[in-house]
Design an enzyme around this catalytic site. Sequence first.
Site, PDB file in Angstrom:
ATOM      1  N   THR A   1       4.746  59.504  -2.518  1.00 32.16           N
ATOM      2  CA  THR A   1       4.192  60.052  -1.584  1.00 32.16           C
ATOM      3  C   THR A   1       4.850  60.604  -0.877  1.00 32.16           C
ATOM      4  OG1 THR A   1       2.075  58.276  -1.531  1.00 32.16           O
ATOM      5  CG2 THR A   1       2.870  59.047   0.456  1.00 32.16           C
TER       6      THR A   1
ATOM      7  N   SER B   1       5.716  56.783  -9.207  1.00 34.27           N
ATOM      8  CA  SER B   1       6.265  55.956  -8.195  1.00 34.27           C
ATOM      9  C   SER B   1       5.935  54.464  -9.085  1.00 34.27           C
ATOM     10  CB  SER B   1       4.325  55.723  -7.587  1.00 34.27           C
ATOM     11  OG  SER B   1       4.973  55.980  -6.426  1.00 34.27           O
TER      12      SER B   1
ATOM     13  N   HIS C   1       5.728  51.636  -9.107  1.00 30.09           N
ATOM     14  CA  HIS C   1       4.768  50.775  -9.432  1.00 30.09           C
ATOM     15  C   HIS C   1       3.702  50.281 -10.148  1.00 30.09           C
ATOM     16  CE1 HIS C   1       2.111  51.671  -6.117  1.00 30.09           C
ATOM     17  NE2 HIS C   1       2.330  51.950  -5.631  1.00 30.09           N
TER      18      HIS C   1
ATOM     19  N   THR D   1      21.453  55.333   1.665  1.00 25.87           N
ATOM     20  CA  THR D   1      21.484  54.407   0.494  1.00 25.87           C
ATOM     21  C   THR D   1      20.440  53.651  -0.803  1.00 25.87           C
ATOM     22  OG1 THR D   1      22.623  53.831   2.698  1.00 25.87           O
ATOM     23  CG2 THR D   1      23.063  51.849   0.755  1.00 25.87           C
TER      24      THR D   1
ATOM     25  N   CYS E   1      -5.938  52.665  -0.442  1.00 21.94           N
ATOM     26  CA  CYS E   1      -6.042  52.927   0.465  1.00 21.94           C
ATOM     27  C   CYS E   1      -7.731  53.172   1.299  1.00 21.94           C
ATOM     28  CB  CYS E   1      -5.146  54.501   1.062  1.00 21.94           C
ATOM     29  SG  CYS E   1      -5.175  54.948  -0.192  1.00 21.94           S
TER      30      CYS E   1
END
Length: 373
Positions: free
Chosen positions: A72, A199, A201, A237, A325
Amino acid sequence: MNHVYLDNAATTPMRPEVIQTMVEVMQTEFGNASSTHSFGRSAKNILETSRKTIARLLGCEAREIIFTANATEATNWILKSVVRDLGIKRIITSPAEHHATLYTVKQLEQEFGVQVAYLPIMPTGNIDYVALEQLLQDEMPTLVTLMHVNNETGCILDIERTGLLCRSHKALFHCDTVQSIGKTAFNLHHLPIDFAVASAHKFHGPKGVGFAYISKQVVLKPLIVGGEQEKGLRAGTEAVHQIAGMTKALEMDYTSLEHDSNYIASLKAYCLEQLQTHFPEVKMNGENTFYNILNVVLPFSEDKTAMILFNLDMKGIAVSRGSACQSGSIKPSHVLASFLKEEDLKKPSLRISFSCFNTKEDIDALISGLKGV
Ligand code: PLP
């Protein structure tokens, strides 16, 4: 209660080896990759080795991979930067894209006055390539953003055809590859793509990490500023353990790709066959869909639509009605609404998505769960 997870398009379980890699990095490599001392240099080494590995697996150069928190973020960055920094005046997309794309495009329309064109979705669930070609005849500075594998239906975009159309009309091409990276082979330099996103995951890696592929032909400016990380393109970071875990996951996916994809395709075929045996009027949403996603309309009455997921969940079975979602909502999915007939839209649709960790017994449990609805 037995738990059955058939919602792998929402997220996937992490591979134990990935967790092991992350734990090792967290225990031994806590240095800040921007520090110049040995702790920092060692962390930096993991970061850059990961970047090289991902680039090798996907057929591009390491400098074209920029780490982000997820897809995203990567999509927000790319779409916003091309409008703000590269003078893009029009975005061509489709109503069946993920909200990561659709909401970003809407924001750009409202805030930057970008012209937006939505391609029609055919009854097969695919975009209308002829409409795309027609729109591209008008050669204004354009970016085309379309997903490779639709996360709800599994419908597949012809990347080659789309990208070549874009190239021949000098349009940039952003492809949301979230559902296909790690699940099919890529050679990004052989594909007419300017931008891709991932992504971890979604491919048995950790949550909270992903990356953008930015072709070396294109120069973007950062969305997030505040440091020189990622060559100043994405400040903050770096999460070295997440990146190492993501890389391990992608390496493992590609090592077992042939075996896993054949196995998963056989599970999908078995599931469809079982559904057709027990619910003869079941219909598939979308044609020629990707091997790990099966989206079906069930021949149940409308009043069962809202309860079906809840009923299955009570039996420990996780599937979905649309993207994660939206799954708590009883509104029809925007993807299915873009191409299904009104009468089918009212009936319960289920997205069943598989991974290499599923078994035929999982499917048998789903069928028996559905019979009890
Ligand atoms: N694009 C597609 C096709 C997806 O399936 C998803 C996740 O569901 C996303 C983008 C967004 O991914 P993330 O929430 O990991 O940023």
